[in-house]
Design an enzyme around this catalytic site. Structure first.
Site, PDB file in Angstrom:
ATOM      1  N   HIS A  63      32.953  13.360  39.234  1.00  0.00           N
ATOM      2  CA  HIS A  63      33.994  12.445  39.333  1.00  0.00           C
ATOM      3  C   HIS A  63      35.404  12.817  38.835  1.00  0.00           C
ATOM      4  CE1 HIS A  63      32.924  12.062  35.112  1.00  0.00           C
ATOM      5  NE2 HIS A  63      34.177  11.671  34.844  1.00  0.00           N
ATOM      6  N   ASP A  64      35.504  13.927  38.162  1.00  0.00           N
ATOM      7  CA  ASP A  64      36.883  14.490  37.655  1.00  0.00           C
ATOM      8  C   ASP A  64      37.318  15.623  38.444  1.00  0.00           C
ATOM      9  OD1 ASP A  64      37.607  12.264  36.085  1.00  0.00           O
ATOM     10  OD2 ASP A  64      36.626  13.176  34.205  1.00  0.00           O
ATOM     11  N   LYS A  67      40.830  16.898  38.937  1.00  0.00           N
ATOM     12  CA  LYS A  67      41.408  17.608  37.654  1.00  0.00           C
ATOM     13  C   LYS A  67      42.076  18.892  37.747  1.00  0.00           C
ATOM     14  CE  LYS A  67      40.652  14.205  34.133  1.00  0.00           C
ATOM     15  NZ  LYS A  67      39.802  14.001  32.911  1.00  0.00           N
ATOM     16  N   HIS A  92      44.210  12.253  39.758  1.00  0.00           N
ATOM     17  CA  HIS A  92      42.964  12.899  39.801  1.00  0.00           C
ATOM     18  C   HIS A  92      41.912  12.134  40.580  1.00  0.00           C
ATOM     19  CE1 HIS A  92      41.353  10.883  36.312  1.00  0.00           C
ATOM     20  NE2 HIS A  92      40.275  11.227  36.660  1.00  0.00           N
ATOM     21  N   HIS A 116      36.390   5.779  40.831  1.00  0.00           N
ATOM     22  CA  HIS A 116      35.886   5.567  39.469  1.00  0.00           C
ATOM     23  C   HIS A 116      36.746   5.192  38.423  1.00  0.00           C
ATOM     24  CE1 HIS A 116      37.641   9.796  38.831  1.00  0.00           C
ATOM     25  NE2 HIS A 116      37.411   9.777  37.413  1.00  0.00           N
ATOM     26  N   HIS A 117      37.987   4.988  38.536  1.00  0.00           N
ATOM     27  CA  HIS A 117      38.916   4.431  37.479  1.00  0.00           C
ATOM     28  C   HIS A 117      39.286   3.077  38.112  1.00  0.00           C
ATOM     29  CE1 HIS A 117      39.136   7.472  34.413  1.00  0.00           C
ATOM     30  NE2 HIS A 117      39.331   8.383  35.420  1.00  0.00           N
ATOM     31  N   ASP A 145      31.518   6.885  31.878  1.00  0.00           N
ATOM     32  CA  ASP A 145      32.849   7.579  31.508  1.00  0.00           C
ATOM     33  C   ASP A 145      33.548   7.097  30.467  1.00  0.00           C
ATOM     34  OD1 ASP A 145      34.851   9.377  32.061  1.00  0.00           O
ATOM     35  OD2 ASP A 145      35.941   8.266  33.578  1.00  0.00           O
TER      36      ASP A 145
HETATM   37 FE   LIG Z   1      38.474  10.362  35.706  1.00  0.00          FE
HETATM   38 FE   LIG Z   2      35.557  11.547  33.299  1.00  0.00          FE
END
Ligand SMILES: [Fe+2]
Ligand SMILES: [Fe+2]
Length: 210
Positions: A63-64, A67, A92, A116-117, A145
């Site tokens: 998911h991240d 970054k 990200h 996801h955000h 998360d």
């Molecule tokens: Fe994230």
């Molecule tokens: Fe995360």
């Protein structure tokens, strides 16, 4: 059997790449692994089909991944971020989507990572979509998360006590989070969160000391 081994290697390769990425930042060590473990348990409790479970689990690990595209100076900054730095960090999910969508077999995972955000009420990012327009896996990852972010020690603060974290998830049901997912998470809290706590042995002592 062969297929299972293949899936295991595929999973381990992804978890390894993400662990290498997280090594850039001491405070996010094992974050994706814990989010993946929590998401998997929630998916099982929601009776997702096996292929949906696999997609959810792999998406949670990744998911991240976006970054990777964020500057070290921003990612590793200790202390609060200014507006420009926040805007950078908020890129990200789209960066992750850009990375993953280049591989055909990751098309669905790329969309989940992008969202996801997002928030249940439409107030999230990058697209501000709401409710069931947000992919189910992305809604599950959003809750897992948040739980991990609240419980983890970061450079600028200590982890939150577990009872306060539970209260925050409950308080934000129907605004940030899908109410049905929150209902399942709260009614199986010990099963979802405690085993994950044990994974995080190097901060578990500090968490219980809060
Ligand atoms: Fe994230
Ligand atoms: Fe995360």
């Amino acid at each position: 059997m062969k297929e299972n081994m293949c899936l295991q290697s595929y999973h381990d390769l992804i978890a390894g790449i993400v662990a290498a990425m997280e090594a850039r930042d001491l405070y996010t060590a094992d974050h994706s692994q814990r989010v993946a473990a929590m998401s998997e348990t929630v998916g099982r409790l929601l009776h997702l089909k096996p292929e949906q479970q696999t997609t959810l689990h792999i998406s949670a690990h990744l998911h991240d991944i976006g970054k990777l595209g964020i500057d070290d100076a921003v990612l590793r900054k200790t202390g609060p971020l200014n507006d420009k730095e926040w805007a950078d960090i908020c890129r990200h999910p789209v960066i992750g989507w850009e990375i993953l969508r280049k591989v055909d077999s990751f098309a669905e995972i790329a969309v989940i990572v992008r969202h996801h955000h997002e928030r249940w009420d439409g107030g999230g990012y990058p697209d501000g979509i709401a409710g069931e327009r947000i992919p189910l896996a992305a809604r599950i990852i959003a809750v897992a998360d948040s739980i991990d972010a609240m419980l983890s020690r970061r450079s600028y603060r200590t982890g939150m006590p577990i009872s306060k974290c539970l209260g925050e998830i409950e308080r934000n049901t129907g605004t940030m989070y899908d109410p049905e997912i929150v209902r399942v998470v709260l009614s199986h809290w010990g099963e979802i969160v405690v085993p994950v706590e044990k994974l995080n042995t190097h901060t578990a002592g500090e968490r219980t000391a809060q």
